[in-house]
Write an enzyme that holds these catalytic residues in place. Structure first.
Site, PDB file in Angstrom:
ATOM      1  N   SER A 132       3.932  -1.826  10.359  1.00 15.21           N
ATOM      2  CA  SER A 132       5.395  -1.874  10.543  1.00 15.21           C
ATOM      3  C   SER A 132       5.988  -3.237  10.210  1.00 15.21           C
ATOM      4  O   SER A 132       6.934  -3.697  10.857  1.00 15.21           O
ATOM      5  CB  SER A 132       5.784  -1.441  11.965  1.00 15.21           C
ATOM      6  OG  SER A 132       5.361  -0.115  12.194  1.00 15.21           O
ATOM      7  N   GLY A 162       2.954   2.546  10.789  1.00 13.26           N
ATOM      8  CA  GLY A 162       3.899   3.647  10.622  1.00 13.26           C
ATOM      9  C   GLY A 162       4.606   4.036  11.905  1.00 13.26           C
ATOM     10  O   GLY A 162       5.269   5.062  11.970  1.00 13.26           O
ATOM     11  N   GLU A 188      -4.870  -4.797  10.694  1.00 12.15           N
ATOM     12  CA  GLU A 188      -3.862  -3.758  10.897  1.00 12.15           C
ATOM     13  C   GLU A 188      -4.141  -3.023  12.198  1.00 12.15           C
ATOM     14  O   GLU A 188      -5.005  -2.141  12.226  1.00 12.15           O
ATOM     15  CB  GLU A 188      -3.895  -2.757   9.731  1.00 12.15           C
ATOM     16  CG  GLU A 188      -3.635  -3.372   8.375  1.00 12.15           C
ATOM     17  CD  GLU A 188      -3.106  -2.355   7.389  1.00 12.15           C
ATOM     18  OE1 GLU A 188      -2.056  -2.624   6.799  1.00 12.15           O
ATOM     19  OE2 GLU A 188      -3.706  -1.274   7.242  1.00 12.15           O
ATOM     20  N   ASN A 225       0.874  -1.166   0.000  1.00 14.33           N
ATOM     21  CA  ASN A 225       0.000   0.000   0.000  1.00 14.33           C
ATOM     22  C   ASN A 225       0.914   1.219   0.000  1.00 14.33           C
ATOM     23  O   ASN A 225       1.509   1.555   1.017  1.00 14.33           O
ATOM     24  CB  ASN A 225      -0.887  -0.028   1.260  1.00 14.33           C
ATOM     25  CG  ASN A 225      -1.715   1.238   1.404  1.00 14.33           C
ATOM     26  OD1 ASN A 225      -1.751   2.071   0.498  1.00 14.33           O
ATOM     27  ND2 ASN A 225      -2.371   1.385   2.547  1.00 14.33           N
ATOM     28  N   LYS A 237       0.163   4.214  -0.271  1.00 16.81           N
ATOM     29  CA  LYS A 237      -0.478   5.399   0.331  1.00 16.81           C
ATOM     30  C   LYS A 237      -0.254   6.620  -0.588  1.00 16.81           C
ATOM     31  O   LYS A 237      -0.198   6.447  -1.803  1.00 16.81           O
ATOM     32  CB  LYS A 237       0.020   5.620   1.762  1.00 16.81           C
ATOM     33  CG  LYS A 237      -0.155   4.347   2.606  1.00 16.81           C
ATOM     34  CD  LYS A 237       0.047   4.543   4.078  1.00 16.81           C
ATOM     35  CE  LYS A 237      -0.132   3.202   4.789  1.00 16.81           C
ATOM     36  NZ  LYS A 237      -0.042   3.312   6.245  1.00 16.81           N
ATOM     37  N   HIS A 284      -9.412   0.947   5.139  1.00 18.71           N
ATOM     38  CA  HIS A 284      -8.129   1.194   5.813  1.00 18.71           C
ATOM     39  C   HIS A 284      -8.372   2.155   6.985  1.00 18.71           C
ATOM     40  O   HIS A 284      -9.192   3.064   6.883  1.00 18.71           O
ATOM     41  CB  HIS A 284      -7.121   1.784   4.820  1.00 18.71           C
ATOM     42  CG  HIS A 284      -5.730   1.797   5.361  1.00 18.71           C
ATOM     43  ND1 HIS A 284      -5.297   2.743   6.264  1.00 18.71           N
ATOM     44  CD2 HIS A 284      -4.693   0.948   5.171  1.00 18.71           C
ATOM     45  CE1 HIS A 284      -4.036   2.477   6.587  1.00 18.71           C
ATOM     46  NE2 HIS A 284      -3.650   1.394   5.947  1.00 18.71           N
ATOM     47  N   GLU A 344      -6.791   4.611   7.993  1.00 21.23           N
ATOM     48  CA  GLU A 344      -6.612   6.027   7.654  1.00 21.23           C
ATOM     49  C   GLU A 344      -7.866   6.587   6.991  1.00 21.23           C
ATOM     50  O   GLU A 344      -8.220   7.750   7.186  1.00 21.23           O
ATOM     51  CB  GLU A 344      -5.365   6.194   6.766  1.00 21.23           C
ATOM     52  CG  GLU A 344      -4.095   5.976   7.586  1.00 21.23           C
ATOM     53  CD  GLU A 344      -2.916   5.444   6.806  1.00 21.23           C
ATOM     54  OE1 GLU A 344      -2.903   5.488   5.570  1.00 21.23           O
ATOM     55  OE2 GLU A 344      -1.956   4.955   7.470  1.00 21.23           O
ATOM     56  N   GLY A 350       5.205   1.507   4.559  1.00 21.89           N
ATOM     57  CA  GLY A 350       6.531   2.108   4.351  1.00 21.89           C
ATOM     58  C   GLY A 350       7.520   1.215   3.625  1.00 21.89           C
ATOM     59  O   GLY A 350       8.206   1.660   2.696  1.00 21.89           O
TER      60      GLY A 350
HETATM   61  P1  13P Z   1       3.323   0.571   7.627  1.00 22.92           P
HETATM   62  O1  13P Z   1       3.842  -0.709   7.045  1.00 22.92           O
HETATM   63  O2  13P Z   1       3.999   1.796   7.095  1.00 22.92           O
HETATM   64  O3  13P Z   1       3.256   0.521   9.125  1.00 22.92           O
HETATM   65  O4  13P Z   1       1.798   0.716   7.124  1.00 22.92           O
HETATM   66  C1  13P Z   1       0.955  -0.350   7.249  1.00 22.92           C
HETATM   67  C2  13P Z   1      -0.288  -0.044   6.496  1.00 22.92           C
HETATM   68  O5  13P Z   1      -1.069   0.787   6.896  1.00 22.92           O
HETATM   69  C3  13P Z   1      -0.532  -0.780   5.236  1.00 22.92           C
HETATM   70  O6  13P Z   1      -1.819  -0.559   4.776  1.00 22.92           O
END
Ligand code: 13P
Length: 252
Positions: free
Chosen positions: A213, A174, A168, A9, A11, A96, A98, A235
């Site tokens: 993460s 993150g 998640e 992802n 983002k 998600h 977010e 990330g």
């Molecule tokens: P990170 O791997 O950056 O923690 O993000 C996870 C995520 O939200 C994937 O959708």
């Protein structure tokens, strides 16, 4: 045998040309990873057609990070599921944290988005997960159960066969703080049980990915757990070498 999936992802990261380079890097190194791993990349909408081109001839699949709740019409700024499907997407990330947190996505909205995804032959990657406060209060099981009951329970048996779940924990996204492999297994097994209460034996076939993460250093340990079928990577999906190394977390 459940599918093994490593999905990136991206983002709101990379400019289009950078996204193409990243996709090309994944294609170039893909052969180093077991062909048993299904790789998916989910770039921003603006990059989809260019990234689709870069993935041509490889087995890496394309996904989008969101889609509209409506089919088409006067919805300024929205992108329909039919549009992303037309660009070659096979998957769409929905729910998600977010999107839930910053854009107020509710189960009611997500039910409509899921319908749009299925109407356009897209496989949803439906995200669930608790925040830190909920985890500390011991409410994480109830939170993911509600997120599943309010949305996934509305699917038909046929639709359920084309679903990927991503667990998640918001506190791990993150932050560099990963759930332990045991914590992931505990809640993945619970999610599968909740799915089985509605869909019976089909729940054993539903891939459940871990996200938060996830990186080359911890992927193998997490993926080794029985109910963890791969990862949804943020990330670490922005570097082809790291993304591929996470795929290597699945032993041949
Ligand atoms: P990170 O791997 O950056 O923690 O993000 C996870 C995520 O939200 C994937 O959708």
């Amino acid at each position: 045998m459940r599918k093994k999936i490593v999905a990136g992802n991206w983002k709101m990261n990379t400019l289009p040309a950078e996204g193409v380079e990243l996709a090309k890097g994944v294609v170039a190194g893909r052969g180093e990873v077991c062909s048993c791993v299904n790789f998916i990349v989910c770039p921003p909408f603006t990059h989809l057609s260019m990234v689709a081109e870069a993935l041509k001839g490889s087995d890496i699949e394309l996904g989008a990070q969101n889609c509209a709740a409506e089919a088409k019409g006067a919805y300024t700024g929205e992108v329909a599921a039919s549009m992303i499907a037309a660009l070659g997407c096979k998957y769409v990330i929905l729910g998600h944290s977010e999107r839930r947190q910053y854009y107020g996505e509710t189960s009611a909205t997500l039910n409509k988005k899921m319908e749009q995804a299925y109407a356009n032959n897209l496989t949803p990657i439906y995200c669930v997960g608790e925040n830190l406060e909920e985890r500390e209060a011991g409410k994480h099981f109830d939170v993911v159960k509600a997120q599943i009951e309010e949305v996934v329970y509305n699917l038909t048996e046929e639709q359920f066969k084309n679903l990927v779940i991503a667990y998640e924990p918001v506190w791990a996204i993150g932050t560099g703080k990963t759930a332990t492999a045991d914590q992931a297994q505990e809640i993945h097994a619970y999610i599968r049980k909740v799915l089985a209460e509605k869909f019976g034996a089909a729940a054993a076939e539903c891939p459940i990915l871990y996200g938060g993460s996830c990186k080359p250093a911890n992927a193998a340990e997490i993926f080794a757990k029985e109910d963890v079928d791969g990862g949804l990577i943020g990330g670490a999906a922005l570097k082809a070498a790291d993304f591929l190394a996470i795929g290597k977390g699945f032993q041949k």
